[in-house]
Design a protein around this motif. Structure first.
Motif, mmCIF file in Angstrom:
data_model
loop_
_atom_site.group_PDB
_atom_site.id
_atom_site.type_symbol
_atom_site.label_atom_id
_atom_site.label_comp_id
_atom_site.label_asym_id
_atom_site.label_seq_id
_atom_site.Cartn_x
_atom_site.Cartn_y
_atom_site.Cartn_z
ATOM 1 N N LEU A 132 7.832 -25.533 -0.642
ATOM 2 C CA LEU A 132 7.710 -24.108 -0.920
ATOM 3 C C LEU A 132 6.313 -23.603 -0.561
ATOM 4 N N ARG A 133 5.278 -24.372 -0.887
ATOM 5 C CA ARG A 133 3.917 -23.974 -0.514
ATOM 6 C C ARG A 133 3.778 -23.876 1.001
ATOM 7 N N ARG A 134 4.335 -24.848 1.712
ATOM 8 C CA ARG A 134 4.262 -24.813 3.175
ATOM 9 C C ARG A 134 4.984 -23.595 3.730
ATOM 10 N N LEU A 135 6.157 -23.282 3.196
ATOM 11 C CA LEU A 135 6.912 -22.123 3.658
ATOM 12 C C LEU A 135 6.122 -20.846 3.422
ATOM 13 N N ARG A 136 5.548 -20.702 2.235
ATOM 14 C CA ARG A 136 4.778 -19.497 1.932
ATOM 15 C C ARG A 136 3.545 -19.391 2.827
ATOM 16 N N TYR A 137 2.905 -20.515 3.079
ATOM 17 C CA TYR A 137 1.727 -20.508 3.949
ATOM 18 C C TYR A 137 2.094 -20.099 5.363
ATOM 19 N N GLU A 151 20.874 -12.048 12.570
ATOM 20 C CA GLU A 151 20.281 -11.663 13.864
ATOM 21 C C GLU A 151 19.738 -10.238 13.828
ATOM 22 N N LEU A 152 20.469 -9.320 13.179
ATOM 23 C CA LEU A 152 20.040 -7.930 13.063
ATOM 24 C C LEU A 152 19.701 -7.633 11.608
ATOM 25 N N PHE A 153 18.617 -6.908 11.385
ATOM 26 C CA PHE A 153 18.150 -6.647 10.025
ATOM 27 C C PHE A 153 17.375 -5.341 10.003
ATOM 28 N N THR A 154 17.246 -4.761 8.827
ATOM 29 C CA THR A 154 16.428 -3.564 8.653
ATOM 30 C C THR A 154 15.014 -3.972 8.239
ATOM 31 N N LEU A 155 14.090 -3.025 8.333
ATOM 32 C CA LEU A 155 12.729 -3.298 7.889
ATOM 33 C C LEU A 155 12.691 -3.597 6.390
ATOM 34 N N SER A 156 13.555 -2.920 5.643
ATOM 35 C CA SER A 156 13.603 -3.186 4.202
ATOM 36 C C SER A 156 14.073 -4.602 3.923
ATOM 37 N N GLU A 157 15.021 -5.088 4.717
ATOM 38 C CA GLU A 157 15.545 -6.437 4.495
ATOM 39 C C GLU A 157 14.501 -7.504 4.799
ATOM 40 N N ILE A 158 13.708 -7.320 5.864
ATOM 41 C CA ILE A 158 12.688 -8.322 6.151
ATOM 42 C C ILE A 158 11.603 -8.295 5.084
ATOM 43 N N GLN A 159 11.240 -7.113 4.602
ATOM 44 C CA GLN A 159 10.252 -7.049 3.532
ATOM 45 C C GLN A 159 10.794 -7.723 2.269
ATOM 46 N N HIS A 160 12.047 -7.453 1.952
ATOM 47 C CA HIS A 160 12.648 -8.053 0.757
ATOM 48 C C HIS A 160 12.693 -9.576 0.875
ATOM 49 N N THR A 161 12.951 -10.068 2.073
ATOM 50 C CA THR A 161 12.954 -11.509 2.311
ATOM 51 C C THR A 161 11.591 -12.113 2.009
ATOM 52 N N LEU A 166 7.774 -15.120 -1.454
ATOM 53 C CA LEU A 166 6.442 -15.123 -2.051
ATOM 54 C C LEU A 166 6.468 -14.955 -3.567
ATOM 55 N N GLY A 167 7.557 -14.376 -4.079
ATOM 56 C CA GLY A 167 7.640 -14.129 -5.509
ATOM 57 C C GLY A 167 6.759 -12.991 -5.964
ATOM 58 N N GLU A 168 6.522 -12.002 -5.099
ATOM 59 C CA GLU A 168 5.687 -10.857 -5.460
ATOM 60 C C GLU A 168 6.080 -9.646 -4.623
ATOM 61 N N ARG A 169 5.734 -8.474 -5.134
ATOM 62 C CA ARG A 169 6.012 -7.228 -4.431
ATOM 63 C C ARG A 169 4.937 -6.974 -3.379
ATOM 64 N N LEU A 170 5.352 -6.363 -2.256
ATOM 65 C CA LEU A 170 4.439 -6.044 -1.174
ATOM 66 C C LEU A 170 4.411 -4.540 -0.959
ATOM 67 N N ASP A 171 3.250 -4.035 -0.566
ATOM 68 C CA ASP A 171 3.123 -2.611 -0.281
ATOM 69 C C ASP A 171 3.943 -2.267 0.955
ATOM 70 N N LYS A 172 4.870 -1.320 0.803
ATOM 71 C CA LYS A 172 5.813 -1.006 1.862
ATOM 72 C C LYS A 172 5.115 -0.510 3.125
ATOM 73 N N ARG A 173 4.219 0.447 2.999
ATOM 74 C CA ARG A 173 3.578 1.029 4.182
ATOM 75 C C ARG A 173 2.720 -0.005 4.909
ATOM 76 N N ASN A 174 1.956 -0.781 4.167
ATOM 77 C CA ASN A 174 1.072 -1.769 4.764
ATOM 78 C C ASN A 174 1.868 -2.874 5.455
ATOM 79 N N PHE A 175 2.936 -3.330 4.792
ATOM 80 C CA PHE A 175 3.751 -4.392 5.372
ATOM 81 C C PHE A 175 4.379 -3.939 6.677
ATOM 82 N N ARG A 176 4.956 -2.742 6.693
ATOM 83 C CA ARG A 176 5.628 -2.275 7.908
ATOM 84 C C ARG A 176 4.635 -2.045 9.037
ATOM 85 N N ARG A 177 3.465 -1.542 8.704
ATOM 86 C CA ARG A 177 2.459 -1.323 9.747
ATOM 87 C C ARG A 177 2.066 -2.640 10.396
ATOM 88 N N ARG A 178 1.812 -3.644 9.577
ATOM 89 C CA ARG A 178 1.409 -4.936 10.117
ATOM 90 C C ARG A 178 2.543 -5.600 10.893
#
Length: 219
Positions: A132-137, A151-161, A166-178
């Motif tokens: 799990l540590r290796r996967l998160r890293y 194969e096909l996914f939305t931006l929300s689905e990749i963020q949710h994945t 990671l077991g934590e929430r991510l900032d939506k705008r920052n994640f999508r920009r990156r």
């Protein structure tokens, strides 16, 4: 205790199921092991380590293809009651849409959420924790998270994945920009309808050099 050295491959198989990151475990072949185990298979001279790992995956789930990566080799003295057992561990990622392809007779195990694991035998809890540590890293500098998506996914689905791994929430705008700046995904002509506005579907670019373009951009 036997002095014979045994070599095996051992798999940590992850998937996303029921809104959680889960791992495939099997009941122990011998009751004296005292807990569930990660799937494993003995090595022989007829195939390579990676081929043996894929054979183990097929024996467990009936799947011949999945993302597979060598994790670590475990051979400490006293780690197994059978004597000297050297385990070459791999972790595998099963995409959500591949779950439907799992053989219906795959009854020698079960999926468990990482936050609701049964007792594990031997040193398998440590092996699972390291996987799990290796996967998160690897989320930070590769596109390995896409291996759990269809194969096909939305931006929300990749963020949710990423959030589930990671077991934590991510900032939506920052994640999508990156994510978009990394250049590892591309839009498709397709959308997914649901509540609110239809969501554009994306796919991972197979020609993307994820090791370079996504470096330190995730999460």
């Amino acid at each position: 205790m036997s002095t014979e050295v045994r070599l095996e491959v051992l798999l940590v198989i992850f998937t996303l199921k029921d809104e959680t990151l889960q791992v495939w475990l099997q009941p122990p072949a011998h009751i004296d092991l005292g807990g569930w185990v990660l799937p494993s298979a003995p090595m022989d001279a007829s195939c390579s380590l990676t081929q043996a790992a894929y054979k183990c995956l097929e024996a467990c789930l009936g799947l011949r293809e999945a993302y597979l990566e060598q994790l670590y080799t475990y051979g400490e003295s006293g780690r197994h009651p059978a004597g000297c057992v050297i385990s070459v561990a791999y972790f595998a990622l099963i995409a959500m849409d591949a779950l439907a392809q799992i053989a219906p007779d795959a009854q020698h195990g079960a999926w468990f959420p990482l936050n609701a694991l049964p007792p594990l035998a031997l040193d398998h809890a440590d092996i699972l924790a390291y996987a799990l540590r290796r996967l998160r890293y690897k989320l930070e500098y590769t596109a390995v998270g896409f291996e759990l998506l269809p194969e096909l996914f939305t931006l929300s689905e990749i963020q949710h994945t990423y959030e589930l791994i990671l077991g934590e929430r991510l900032d939506k705008r920052n994640f999508r920009r990156r994510l978009l700046q990394a250049g590892v995904i591309e839009p498709t002509p397709y959308v997914r309808s649901g509540e609110g506005r239809p969501a554009r579907l994306y796919r991972y670019r197979p020609d993307a050099i994820a090791e370079i373009k996504a470096r330190r951009l995730f999460p």
